[in-house]
Write a protein that holds these residues in place. Structure first.
Motif, mmCIF file in Angstrom:
data_model
loop_
_atom_site.group_PDB
_atom_site.id
_atom_site.type_symbol
_atom_site.label_atom_id
_atom_site.label_comp_id
_atom_site.label_asym_id
_atom_site.label_seq_id
_atom_site.Cartn_x
_atom_site.Cartn_y
_atom_site.Cartn_z
ATOM 1 N N GLU A 1 72.705 133.877 85.272
ATOM 2 C CA GLU A 1 71.079 133.833 85.783
ATOM 3 C C GLU A 1 70.276 133.387 86.396
ATOM 4 N N VAL A 2 70.731 131.889 86.031
ATOM 5 C CA VAL A 2 68.946 131.453 86.693
ATOM 6 C C VAL A 2 70.534 131.376 87.950
ATOM 7 N N ALA A 3 71.228 131.129 88.360
ATOM 8 C CA ALA A 3 71.426 131.109 89.939
ATOM 9 C C ALA A 3 71.119 132.195 90.794
ATOM 10 N N GLU A 4 71.508 133.356 89.805
ATOM 11 C CA GLU A 4 70.971 134.871 90.436
ATOM 12 C C GLU A 4 69.715 134.519 90.904
ATOM 13 N N ASN A 5 68.822 134.171 90.194
ATOM 14 C CA ASN A 5 67.280 133.888 90.661
ATOM 15 C C ASN A 5 66.986 133.014 90.935
ATOM 16 N N CYS A 6 67.664 131.697 91.485
ATOM 17 C CA CYS A 6 67.461 130.688 92.829
ATOM 18 C C CYS A 6 68.498 131.066 94.075
ATOM 19 N N GLY A 7 68.885 132.212 94.462
ATOM 20 C CA GLY A 7 70.013 132.094 95.491
ATOM 21 C C GLY A 7 71.151 130.833 95.453
ATOM 22 N N ALA A 8 71.514 130.301 94.310
ATOM 23 C CA ALA A 8 72.796 129.572 94.307
ATOM 24 C C ALA A 8 74.064 130.551 93.953
ATOM 25 N N VAL A 9 75.525 129.603 94.413
ATOM 26 C CA VAL A 9 76.769 129.608 94.233
ATOM 27 C C VAL A 9 76.864 130.215 92.981
ATOM 28 N N MET A 10 77.371 130.709 92.123
ATOM 29 C CA MET A 10 78.154 130.450 90.662
ATOM 30 C C MET A 10 79.700 130.050 90.821
ATOM 31 N N LEU A 11 79.934 128.496 90.403
ATOM 32 C CA LEU A 11 81.806 128.512 90.230
ATOM 33 C C LEU A 11 81.861 128.559 89.041
ATOM 34 N N HIS A 12 82.774 129.006 88.025
ATOM 35 C CA HIS A 12 82.861 128.908 87.142
ATOM 36 C C HIS A 12 84.339 129.208 86.058
ATOM 37 N N ILE A 13 84.600 127.874 85.782
ATOM 38 C CA ILE A 13 86.460 127.627 85.520
ATOM 39 C C ILE A 13 86.173 128.381 84.215
ATOM 40 N N SER A 14 87.477 129.249 84.399
ATOM 41 C CA SER A 14 88.222 129.739 82.329
ATOM 42 C C SER A 14 89.492 129.529 82.648
ATOM 43 N N THR A 15 90.061 130.687 82.309
ATOM 44 C CA THR A 15 91.680 130.502 82.072
ATOM 45 C C THR A 15 92.630 131.691 81.402
ATOM 46 N N ASP A 16 93.409 131.054 81.386
ATOM 47 C CA ASP A 16 95.035 132.383 81.408
ATOM 48 C C ASP A 16 94.761 133.101 80.328
#
Length: 290
Positions: free
Chosen positions: A86-101
């Protein structure tokens, strides 16, 4: 380049901090500096630092404990990523997120593609899937990296457990019917940074989900065999335990483990020129895992 890294003391977070040294202005935080489940704290730290990129390497990864710690798992794996996105969207940042199999049901024999139907079997997988969906919903410029069987020199992992057991055990029974791609934490960090640098260079990636793990695929039994072979050749251990391959049914755990953890990594290779983690090569540095 201004990069906020959460979970900086985890396996991947630790590598990210090391590899970004001299390449970017980094604010690296762990739970002591930022509890990502605290929405106000997330908003405040991002407002103050104004990152261009947010890499979320924080997670509740205790798969068995998650079956009891349901609220905590969803708070860390779903609510936290939501607030960061949400805050990435608000400030125009790119969000990289680690997930799993673990977002898949773990059945079949074919490597999972990003478009395959999800179907997590336990609390950990369900909470991580909820986090993925929250990130997708909250932030347009998002890159979600699913990975599996993470190991590295920093933190607790299968490699370190095997080396520790080799000091006291002459025989070990290791599960042989779960197949996946062991993935070196340093390679995950390098993949994330390559994605980040591609965007910095002006590339316009396809936002969404990507898979990244190690090759060749192996069972836990085969992974253990390779660990001991490397450790023996490097003099890290004096003798290798006698290994016995056992079925999953002989090693019951509170959380169901996927029999198929294979991830298809073609998409990230095409989009970002990122090749699978060479986990056998990473074990050449096995002296550092003690």
């Amino acid at each position: 380049m201004k990069v906020l890294i959460t979970g900086c003391n985890g396996q991947v977070g630790h590598c990210l901090v090391k590899q970004l040294e001299g390449k970017a202005e980094v604010l690296a935080v762990d739970k002591a500096q930022l509890d990502i489940t605290d929405q106000a704290a997330v908003y405040a730290i991002v407002a103050d630092f104004e990152p261009q990129y947010i890499i979320n390497a924080a997670a509740h990864t205790a798969v068995d404990k998650a079956e009891e710690e349901v609220e905590l798992s969803f708070a860390i794996n779903s609510d936290g990523p939501k607030y960061l996105a949400e805050v990435a969207e608000n400030c125009g940042a790119v969000m990289l997120h680690i997930s799993t199999d673990y977002v898949f049901n773990g059945m079949g024999n074919e490597p999972y593609q990003e478009i395959d139907p999800v179907g997590p079997q336990g609390v950990y997988g369900k909470s991580k899937l909820a986090g993925e969906l929250a990130v997708i919903d909250a932030c347009e410029k998002h890159l979600i990296l699913r990975t599996a069987w993470v190991f590295g020199e920093h933190g607790n992992n299968f490699v370190k457990t095997m080396l520790r057991l080799a000091q006291t055990r002459d025989e070990l029974s290791i599960v042989g019917d779960q197949i996946g791609g062991p993935t070196y934490a340093g390679d995950i960090a390098a993949a994330l940074i390559k994605m980040l640098e591609s965007i910095e260079a002006g590339a316009k990636p396809a936002w969404g989900v990507y898979h990244y793990s190690g090759m060749p695929y192996a069972s836990w039994y085969e992974f253990a065999q390779t660990i001991f072979d490397k450790a023996l050749s490097k003099g890290v251990i004096e003798h290798s335990p006698c290994l016995h391959s056992i079925p999953t049914s002989a090693y019951p755990t509170p959380a169901k483990r996927p029999s198929n953890s294979r991830l298809n990594c073609n998409k990230i290779a095409i989009q970002f020129n990122v090749t699978p983690s060479d986990w056998v090569y990473a074990l050449n540095n096995i002296e550092a895992y003690k």
